[in-house]
Design a protein around this motif. Structure first.
Motif, PDB file in Angstrom:
ATOM      1  N   VAL A 168      28.516  19.919  23.740  1.00  0.00           N
ATOM      2  CA  VAL A 168      28.867  19.545  22.369  1.00  0.00           C
ATOM      3  C   VAL A 168      28.146  18.260  22.008  1.00  0.00           C
ATOM      4  O   VAL A 168      28.216  17.274  22.741  1.00  0.00           O
ATOM      5  CB  VAL A 168      30.392  19.336  22.206  1.00  0.00           C
ATOM      6  CG1 VAL A 168      30.726  18.964  20.763  1.00  0.00           C
ATOM      7  CG2 VAL A 168      31.165  20.577  22.627  1.00  0.00           C
ATOM      8  N   SER A 169      27.464  18.279  20.868  1.00  0.00           N
ATOM      9  CA  SER A 169      26.866  17.065  20.311  1.00  0.00           C
ATOM     10  C   SER A 169      27.732  16.618  19.143  1.00  0.00           C
ATOM     11  O   SER A 169      27.896  17.355  18.167  1.00  0.00           O
ATOM     12  CB  SER A 169      25.438  17.336  19.826  1.00  0.00           C
ATOM     13  OG  SER A 169      24.611  17.688  20.917  1.00  0.00           O
ATOM     14  N   PHE A 170      28.279  15.418  19.270  1.00  0.00           N
ATOM     15  CA  PHE A 170      29.130  14.854  18.223  1.00  0.00           C
ATOM     16  C   PHE A 170      28.225  14.052  17.278  1.00  0.00           C
ATOM     17  O   PHE A 170      27.710  13.004  17.658  1.00  0.00           O
ATOM     18  CB  PHE A 170      30.207  13.966  18.841  1.00  0.00           C
ATOM     19  CG  PHE A 170      31.153  14.723  19.727  1.00  0.00           C
ATOM     20  CD1 PHE A 170      32.307  15.295  19.204  1.00  0.00           C
ATOM     21  CD2 PHE A 170      30.896  14.879  21.081  1.00  0.00           C
ATOM     22  CE1 PHE A 170      33.178  16.007  20.009  1.00  0.00           C
ATOM     23  CE2 PHE A 170      31.764  15.584  21.901  1.00  0.00           C
ATOM     24  CZ  PHE A 170      32.907  16.152  21.356  1.00  0.00           C
ATOM     25  N   LEU A 171      28.035  14.565  16.072  1.00  0.00           N
ATOM     26  CA  LEU A 171      27.102  13.956  15.122  1.00  0.00           C
ATOM     27  C   LEU A 171      27.786  12.963  14.196  1.00  0.00           C
ATOM     28  O   LEU A 171      27.174  11.960  13.812  1.00  0.00           O
ATOM     29  CB  LEU A 171      26.418  15.053  14.298  1.00  0.00           C
ATOM     30  CG  LEU A 171      25.758  16.170  15.118  1.00  0.00           C
ATOM     31  CD1 LEU A 171      25.247  17.267  14.200  1.00  0.00           C
ATOM     32  CD2 LEU A 171      24.652  15.612  15.990  1.00  0.00           C
ATOM     33  N   LYS A 172      29.020  13.257  13.805  1.00  0.00           N
ATOM     34  CA  LYS A 172      29.809  12.402  12.909  1.00  0.00           C
ATOM     35  C   LYS A 172      31.268  12.497  13.315  1.00  0.00           C
ATOM     36  O   LYS A 172      31.702  13.549  13.796  1.00  0.00           O
ATOM     37  CB  LYS A 172      29.717  12.894  11.454  1.00  0.00           C
ATOM     38  CG  LYS A 172      28.387  12.796  10.807  1.00  0.00           C
ATOM     39  CD  LYS A 172      28.489  13.309   9.370  1.00  0.00           C
ATOM     40  CE  LYS A 172      27.145  13.199   8.679  1.00  0.00           C
ATOM     41  NZ  LYS A 172      27.246  13.614   7.274  1.00  0.00           N
ATOM     42  N   PRO A 173      32.043  11.460  13.077  1.00  0.00           N
ATOM     43  CA  PRO A 173      33.484  11.580  13.314  1.00  0.00           C
ATOM     44  C   PRO A 173      34.078  12.677  12.421  1.00  0.00           C
ATOM     45  O   PRO A 173      33.616  12.890  11.296  1.00  0.00           O
ATOM     46  CB  PRO A 173      34.031  10.207  12.934  1.00  0.00           C
ATOM     47  CG  PRO A 173      32.860   9.290  12.964  1.00  0.00           C
ATOM     48  CD  PRO A 173      31.663  10.132  12.624  1.00  0.00           C
ATOM     49  N   PHE A 175      32.050  22.051  10.730  1.00  0.00           N
ATOM     50  CA  PHE A 175      31.903  21.408   9.424  1.00  0.00           C
ATOM     51  C   PHE A 175      33.224  20.782   8.995  1.00  0.00           C
ATOM     52  O   PHE A 175      34.295  21.363   9.200  1.00  0.00           O
ATOM     53  CB  PHE A 175      31.513  22.438   8.351  1.00  0.00           C
ATOM     54  CG  PHE A 175      30.198  23.104   8.572  1.00  0.00           C
ATOM     55  CD1 PHE A 175      29.055  22.626   7.950  1.00  0.00           C
ATOM     56  CD2 PHE A 175      30.090  24.215   9.386  1.00  0.00           C
ATOM     57  CE1 PHE A 175      27.830  23.244   8.149  1.00  0.00           C
ATOM     58  CE2 PHE A 175      28.876  24.849   9.591  1.00  0.00           C
ATOM     59  CZ  PHE A 175      27.738  24.364   8.963  1.00  0.00           C
ATOM     60  N   SER A 176      33.127  19.611   8.371  1.00  0.00           N
ATOM     61  CA  SER A 176      34.272  18.989   7.703  1.00  0.00           C
ATOM     62  C   SER A 176      33.756  18.444   6.384  1.00  0.00           C
ATOM     63  O   SER A 176      32.714  17.766   6.353  1.00  0.00           O
ATOM     64  CB  SER A 176      34.850  17.862   8.559  1.00  0.00           C
ATOM     65  OG  SER A 176      35.946  17.264   7.895  1.00  0.00           O
ATOM     66  N   ASN A 177      34.458  18.736   5.312  1.00  0.00           N
ATOM     67  CA  ASN A 177      33.994  18.328   3.972  1.00  0.00           C
ATOM     68  C   ASN A 177      32.549  18.741   3.731  1.00  0.00           C
ATOM     69  O   ASN A 177      31.747  17.988   3.189  1.00  0.00           O
ATOM     70  CB  ASN A 177      34.159  16.810   3.775  1.00  0.00           C
ATOM     71  CG  ASN A 177      35.606  16.388   3.767  1.00  0.00           C
ATOM     72  OD1 ASN A 177      36.453  17.056   3.191  1.00  0.00           O
ATOM     73  ND2 ASN A 177      35.895  15.284   4.423  1.00  0.00           N
ATOM     74  N   GLU A 178      32.197  19.940   4.181  1.00  0.00           N
ATOM     75  CA  GLU A 178      30.874  20.554   4.015  1.00  0.00           C
ATOM     76  C   GLU A 178      29.758  19.836   4.760  1.00  0.00           C
ATOM     77  O   GLU A 178      28.586  20.161   4.584  1.00  0.00           O
ATOM     78  CB  GLU A 178      30.541  20.713   2.533  1.00  0.00           C
ATOM     79  CG  GLU A 178      31.537  21.613   1.807  1.00  0.00           C
ATOM     80  CD  GLU A 178      31.181  21.828   0.353  1.00  0.00           C
ATOM     81  OE1 GLU A 178      30.004  21.659  -0.023  1.00  0.00           O
ATOM     82  OE2 GLU A 178      32.088  22.173  -0.416  1.00  0.00           O
ATOM     83  N   ALA A 179      30.090  18.872   5.612  1.00  0.00           N
ATOM     84  CA  ALA A 179      29.084  18.180   6.417  1.00  0.00           C
ATOM     85  C   ALA A 179      29.175  18.661   7.860  1.00  0.00           C
ATOM     86  O   ALA A 179      30.275  18.893   8.377  1.00  0.00           O
ATOM     87  CB  ALA A 179      29.317  16.675   6.363  1.00  0.00           C
ATOM     88  N   ILE A 180      28.021  18.807   8.507  1.00  0.00           N
ATOM     89  CA  ILE A 180      28.009  19.180   9.928  1.00  0.00           C
ATOM     90  C   ILE A 180      28.400  17.945  10.738  1.00  0.00           C
ATOM     91  O   ILE A 180      27.740  16.908  10.666  1.00  0.00           O
ATOM     92  CB  ILE A 180      26.632  19.701  10.368  1.00  0.00           C
ATOM     93  CG1 ILE A 180      26.281  20.981   9.631  1.00  0.00           C
ATOM     94  CG2 ILE A 180      26.614  19.933  11.878  1.00  0.00           C
ATOM     95  CD1 ILE A 180      24.888  21.502   9.926  1.00  0.00           C
ATOM     96  N   CYS A 181      29.483  18.073  11.486  1.00  0.00           N
ATOM     97  CA  CYS A 181      29.964  16.970  12.323  1.00  0.00           C
ATOM     98  C   CYS A 181      29.649  17.176  13.796  1.00  0.00           C
ATOM     99  O   CYS A 181      29.536  16.212  14.546  1.00  0.00           O
ATOM    100  CB  CYS A 181      31.472  16.795  12.148  1.00  0.00           C
ATOM    101  SG  CYS A 181      31.946  16.316  10.477  1.00  0.00           S
TER     102      CYS A 181
END
Length: 162
Positions: free
Chosen positions: A105-110, A138-144
């Motif tokens: 898993v790559s964590f890109l954003k909180p 995705f959270s709020n349409e952003a890839i996290c």
């Protein structure tokens, strides 16, 4: 998909004897994620984090919870795909089980805890013994998060012995 796989019934609800913390419908204290096929190789899952799924900062989701829902979503896809490769609907006939061989898993954003997340995963390689699945959260349409899961076939005895 096999004719008896219903895209309106969660993959997890078609897998018998599943007691997994993340995806098992037979685990009363689990996360109870639900995954749905979009087409032959792509499935999605919506998950609503709860306040107790928090990381150190209470407004973000814990990385272990994130990893669990990604892992369970992808492994359930592998199980269902295993049935498809045998021309059967998920859960029909002799049971087919896959388990995690590798989870990256790559964590890109909180991941905010106050918003539902959507997982979208695709089976990239499928054989009777091993599957490779890629997943995005995705959270709020952003890839996290982005992940790769290798699922390997395991014997049924894993699930019936104590």
């Amino acid at each position: 998909m096999a004719d008896s796989d219903n895209p309106h019934i969660a993959i997890q609800d078609q897998i018998p004897h599943n007691h997994c913390y993340g995806c098992g419908n037979e685990n009363p204290k689990g996360l109870h994620i639900k995954s749905f096929w979009m087409d032959e190789n792509v499935a999605y899952c919506n998950f609503r984090p709860q306040p107790h799924h928090c990381a150190g900062p209470i407004h973000f989701v814990n990385g272990g919870i994130i990893s669990t829902i990604i892992d369970c979503h992808c492994v359930c896809m592998a199980i269902s795909k295993g049935y498809q490769l045998h021309g059967r609907g998920t859960g029909e006939g002799e049971q087919i089980w896959f388990a995690t061989g590798n989870l990256n898993v790559s964590f890109l954003k909180p991941v905010p805890i106050d918003t539902a997340v959507t997982l979208r995963a695709e089976v990239i390689e499928a054989s009777e013994k091993k599957m490779k699945i890629v997943c995005e959260l995705f959270s709020n349409e952003a890839i996290c998060c982005r992940a790769e899961v290798i699922a390997v076939k395991v014997p049924n005895e894993w699930f019936h012995s104590r």
